[in-house]
Structure formats: C-alpha cells, structure tokens
Design an enzyme around this catalytic site. Sequence first.
Site, PDB file in Angstrom:
ATOM      1  N   ASP A 103     -23.006  -4.987 -29.753  1.00 21.52           N
ATOM      2  CA  ASP A 103     -23.651  -4.062 -28.824  1.00 21.52           C
ATOM      3  C   ASP A 103     -23.789  -2.712 -29.534  1.00 21.52           C
ATOM      4  O   ASP A 103     -22.783  -2.119 -29.942  1.00 21.52           O
ATOM      5  CB  ASP A 103     -22.801  -3.914 -27.560  1.00 21.52           C
ATOM      6  CG  ASP A 103     -23.450  -3.018 -26.503  1.00 21.52           C
ATOM      7  OD1 ASP A 103     -24.586  -2.558 -26.726  1.00 21.52           O
ATOM      8  OD2 ASP A 103     -22.800  -2.790 -25.458  1.00 21.52           O
TER       9      ASP A 103
ATOM     10  N   GLY B  54     -19.800  -4.686 -18.068  1.00 14.83           N
ATOM     11  CA  GLY B  54     -18.758  -3.876 -17.428  1.00 14.83           C
ATOM     12  C   GLY B  54     -18.865  -2.428 -17.858  1.00 14.83           C
ATOM     13  O   GLY B  54     -19.527  -2.108 -18.854  1.00 14.83           O
TER      14      GLY B  54
ATOM     15  N   LYS C 263     -17.121  -9.173 -28.139  1.00 17.64           N
ATOM     16  CA  LYS C 263     -18.267  -8.299 -28.405  1.00 17.64           C
ATOM     17  C   LYS C 263     -17.777  -7.125 -29.233  1.00 17.64           C
ATOM     18  O   LYS C 263     -16.787  -6.480 -28.874  1.00 17.64           O
ATOM     19  CB  LYS C 263     -18.845  -7.824 -27.073  1.00 17.64           C
ATOM     20  CG  LYS C 263     -19.942  -6.787 -27.187  1.00 17.64           C
ATOM     21  CD  LYS C 263     -20.613  -6.584 -25.831  1.00 17.64           C
ATOM     22  CE  LYS C 263     -20.473  -5.169 -25.340  1.00 17.64           C
ATOM     23  NZ  LYS C 263     -21.186  -4.936 -24.062  1.00 17.64           N
TER      24      LYS C 263
ATOM     25  N   ASP D  89     -29.389  -3.950 -22.127  1.00 15.98           N
ATOM     26  CA  ASP D  89     -28.436  -3.345 -21.192  1.00 15.98           C
ATOM     27  C   ASP D  89     -29.082  -2.068 -20.646  1.00 15.98           C
ATOM     28  O   ASP D  89     -29.690  -2.073 -19.561  1.00 15.98           O
ATOM     29  CB  ASP D  89     -27.107  -3.085 -21.950  1.00 15.98           C
ATOM     30  CG  ASP D  89     -26.065  -2.305 -21.171  1.00 15.98           C
ATOM     31  OD1 ASP D  89     -26.372  -1.766 -20.098  1.00 15.98           O
ATOM     32  OD2 ASP D  89     -24.907  -2.207 -21.639  1.00 15.98           O
TER      33      ASP D  89
ATOM     34  N   LYS E 125     -18.615  -3.426 -30.821  1.00 17.70           N
ATOM     35  CA  LYS E 125     -19.495  -2.266 -30.791  1.00 17.70           C
ATOM     36  C   LYS E 125     -19.906  -1.971 -32.234  1.00 17.70           C
ATOM     37  O   LYS E 125     -19.052  -1.975 -33.144  1.00 17.70           O
ATOM     38  CB  LYS E 125     -18.766  -1.063 -30.193  1.00 17.70           C
ATOM     39  CG  LYS E 125     -18.455  -1.234 -28.716  1.00 17.70           C
ATOM     40  CD  LYS E 125     -19.726  -1.227 -27.877  1.00 17.70           C
ATOM     41  CE  LYS E 125     -19.402  -1.217 -26.389  1.00 17.70           C
ATOM     42  NZ  LYS E 125     -20.611  -1.189 -25.554  1.00 17.70           N
TER      43      LYS E 125
ATOM     44  N   GLU F 201     -27.088  -6.756 -28.514  1.00 19.38           N
ATOM     45  CA  GLU F 201     -27.326  -6.011 -27.277  1.00 19.38           C
ATOM     46  C   GLU F 201     -27.822  -4.603 -27.572  1.00 19.38           C
ATOM     47  O   GLU F 201     -27.200  -3.866 -28.334  1.00 19.38           O
ATOM     48  CB  GLU F 201     -26.005  -5.974 -26.489  1.00 19.38           C
ATOM     49  CG  GLU F 201     -26.049  -5.249 -25.159  1.00 19.38           C
ATOM     50  CD  GLU F 201     -24.698  -5.318 -24.431  1.00 19.38           C
ATOM     51  OE1 GLU F 201     -23.857  -6.171 -24.789  1.00 19.38           O
ATOM     52  OE2 GLU F 201     -24.491  -4.514 -23.515  1.00 19.38           O
TER      53      GLU F 201
ATOM     54  N   SER G 230     -14.801  -6.629 -24.875  1.00 20.13           N
ATOM     55  CA  SER G 230     -15.670  -5.715 -25.614  1.00 20.13           C
ATOM     56  C   SER G 230     -14.773  -4.810 -26.448  1.00 20.13           C
ATOM     57  O   SER G 230     -13.959  -4.064 -25.901  1.00 20.13           O
ATOM     58  CB  SER G 230     -16.501  -4.899 -24.613  1.00 20.13           C
ATOM     59  OG  SER G 230     -17.249  -3.915 -25.275  1.00 20.13           O
TER      60      SER G 230
ATOM     61  N   LYS H 235     -25.475  -5.007 -14.886  1.00 24.16           N
ATOM     62  CA  LYS H 235     -24.357  -4.146 -14.479  1.00 24.16           C
ATOM     63  C   LYS H 235     -24.677  -3.574 -13.108  1.00 24.16           C
ATOM     64  O   LYS H 235     -25.734  -2.954 -12.931  1.00 24.16           O
ATOM     65  CB  LYS H 235     -24.174  -2.984 -15.448  1.00 24.16           C
ATOM     66  CG  LYS H 235     -23.540  -3.343 -16.776  1.00 24.16           C
ATOM     67  CD  LYS H 235     -23.317  -2.092 -17.599  1.00 24.16           C
ATOM     68  CE  LYS H 235     -22.813  -2.458 -18.982  1.00 24.16           C
ATOM     69  NZ  LYS H 235     -22.851  -1.295 -19.893  1.00 24.16           N
TER      70      LYS H 235
HETATM   71  O1  OSB Z   1     -22.548  -0.981 -23.221  1.00 25.33           O
HETATM   72  O2  OSB Z   1     -21.515  -2.582 -22.315  1.00 25.33           O
HETATM   73  C1  OSB Z   1     -21.569  -1.390 -22.617  1.00 25.33           C
HETATM   74  C2  OSB Z   1     -18.317   0.335 -21.602  1.00 25.33           C
HETATM   75  C3  OSB Z   1     -18.792   1.565 -21.249  1.00 25.33           C
HETATM   76  C4  OSB Z   1     -20.135   1.837 -21.358  1.00 25.33           C
HETATM   77  C5  OSB Z   1     -21.009   0.860 -21.843  1.00 25.33           C
HETATM   78  C6  OSB Z   1     -20.531  -0.386 -22.192  1.00 25.33           C
HETATM   79  C7  OSB Z   1     -19.153  -0.641 -22.101  1.00 25.33           C
HETATM   80  C8  OSB Z   1     -18.530  -1.875 -22.514  1.00 25.33           C
HETATM   81  C9  OSB Z   1     -17.199  -2.214 -21.895  1.00 25.33           C
HETATM   82  O3  OSB Z   1     -18.961  -2.574 -23.389  1.00 25.33           O
HETATM   83  C10 OSB Z   1     -17.210  -3.455 -21.111  1.00 25.33           C
HETATM   84  C11 OSB Z   1     -15.982  -3.565 -20.245  1.00 25.33           C
HETATM   85  O4  OSB Z   1     -15.977  -3.009 -19.120  1.00 25.33           O
HETATM   86  O5  OSB Z   1     -15.018  -4.187 -20.687  1.00 25.33           O
HETATM   87 MG    MG Z   2     -23.934  -2.536 -23.536  1.00 30.98          MG
END
Ligand code: OSB
Ligand code: MG
Length: 372
Positions: A187, A289, A160, A237, A162, A212, A134, A261
Amino acid sequence: MRIEAVELVRVAMPLVRPFRTSFGVQHARDVLLVHVMTDVGEGWGEAAAHAEPFYNEEFTESASLVLERWLVPAVLGADLRPEDVGARCAQVKGYRAAKAGLEMAVLDAGLRADGVPLARYLGGERAAVDVGVSVGITPTVDELVEQVTGYVADGYRRVKLKVMSGWDREPLRAVRAAHPDLALQVDANAGYTPADADLVASFDEFGLLMVEQPFAPEELQAHADLARRMRTPICLDESILSTTHTATALDLGACSIVNIKVGRVGGLLEARRIHDLCRDRGVPVWCGGMLETGIGRAANVALASLPNFVFPADLSASDRYWRRDLTEPFELHGSQLRVPSGPGLGITVDRDALADLGATVHTIRTVPGASR
Ligand code: OSB
Ligand code: MG
C-alpha cells in the site's frame, strides 16, 4: 426512533507501536466516538478520522466540529430510521468519517432495540472473517522482517506492507526471501507519481496479491494505464469515496479490486452499496481499516462478513493496536476475527477504559418539546 441527545466523545489512544506510512507517522490516535441517546436506547459509533489531514482532507478536530455544528443538529429531535441519516446529512459536503460515525451510532441504537446483529442486518453470511495485518514502515529492513515474522507466528496469513519511494524494492525483497509463500500486498497511500510507473510496475516480480493506491486519488487515468501494464492487480483506497467513484474507476479500468472503508465512503450503508455494485460487476472487495478502536472494528468486521469481501481484511486483533481497547478485545482465532453476534454492534463500551484514558465528552441535547 427519536434522537434525544448526542455525546461527542474524544479520547487519545496510544498505539502499541508507531505506525509509519508514506504520509507520516502516528504514535497515537485522536479518537472521536459518537454516542446517541434515543427513545429506544443508546448507540455508539466511531468517526474514523485521524489527528492530521494526511490520509485525506478530514481530521478529528474538523470531524468533531462538523458533527457539532451541522450533522448532529440535522438529526437531533428528529423521528427517523437509521436509513434516513445519510439523506439528512447530505447537505454537508465531504466529512464522510463524521457522517459514518453518526450513522453507525443510530444504526447501533436501532438494531439493539430490535435485537438484530449488525452483520445480519447488512446481509453478512459468515460467523468469522479472514484478516491480515498492515505493517508500517520501520527504521530498518531487519526490523520489518522481524515484525512480519512475529505477525505470521501470531497467525496472520496475509501481510500488507506500507511502501514509499526509498522503501519499496529492498524491504519487499527481504520479506519475500524470508516468507516465500506468504500472501503479501503493498500500500503506497498515494505516495508515488505517474512518473514512478516503471518502478511500481517492477513490483510484479514479488508475486503480490495487489498494489494499493500507488498514485494520488484523482489520478484515475494513470492507475488505468498502470493496470494495463502490470500483472499484479491494482486496488484503490483513497480514490474511492462513493458508489459513483467506484463505478467510474471500474469503467476506466483504474482498479480490479476495491478497498472499502466505512469512514472513507460516508457510512456502513454506502459501504454496502459499493459492495453490491462490485459484486454485480464481478469485482472482489475487501475491508480496509483506519486503526479503529473496538467500536469501529465491530462495524468493520460485520461489514466484512458480506459475501463479496473475498480478500482478507485490514482488521487485526485489538492487541496489534492497543494495550487496552475500548470494548472487549477482538482476538485472533487462527487467522480470523469472529463477527459479533449480539444486537447492533454487539460490543460493550468500557466506560472505565474511557475514563482512565481521560476521554472528554461534549453533550448536545434537544430542547424539551422541540421537534423537526
Ligand atoms: O491506507 O489502509 C490504509 C491506517 C491508517 C490510514 C490508512 C491506512 C491504514 C492502514 C491500517 O493500513 C489498517 C488497519 O486498521 O489495521
Ligand atoms: Mg490504504
């Protein structure tokens, strides 16, 4: 098993690189671990909250306080099975990361005592799981492409990105141009509003695996409306807090893929129930995660070994997050992480690393002879 004492362990873990999302930037994690001492041995869990209530309502300080004041007292001195922790904690509303951390620790203790790996207990069927990475929002598009290219060179085969308003089509176009065949998804962490639906729908042109959580958690109908006009599947999510939320979202057509999660849904056992519900309804899931340490990561990897986890997980190798993890590092093998095979979480907590990072410990004990 009888819960004799619980330690709440707090440690600041600097990230290898800052992680920026639509809700803010993180330079470090304010980690909260739960360490249970029982008559059959010890166990560890991780409450995957963050320092600020920006992803959801919970934050580390609140999770710690709720554990200290209500959740730990609900199990302390009790003779229970790991499967009982959820019911004992049910009087407390929300605080799902705190509950997940406590349940994880009790599960770890019980399974270690029985010699059973967590993955086997949960019904996992693979020895290794496909993982992706991510990638946070970067200062420039060039830096983003450079980071993605680096992760692809490391072996990650799913990325992924952001996204947020002002950081979506341009970075997507650049990453897609540099990596035409890469499995790519985005995401938004609820950063768009239904008024942005045209913009989000235009992401169809980038050939994404999924989009997402474009809208706020409660915007289930708006997600359903968007899903009907997009070719790209919608994944939720932040909207998914329980099996009930999952069933409602699926009934509405708000998503066709679910991100599970452990911390967001209140624990490994609720996570498995969501997995089972989705499997029964033919809906694929994947494991999200929260920038966990090796402790939470071990639980996530075990969960992701269940059969209906069909998309690569947001679980990267330890070195993507930390210079020094709190366990033996998780390493990338091809584009997979191996599922720990030892009993319980199957990892060893590195007490020296905790000490060197300046971890603080708050111990909560039973009164001798007391029982509940
Ligand atoms: O939205 O998936 C998410 C990390 C912190 C809070 C929200 C998210 C995330 C990640 C990181 O996308 C995923 C990872 O742990 O590598
Ligand atoms: Mg997410």
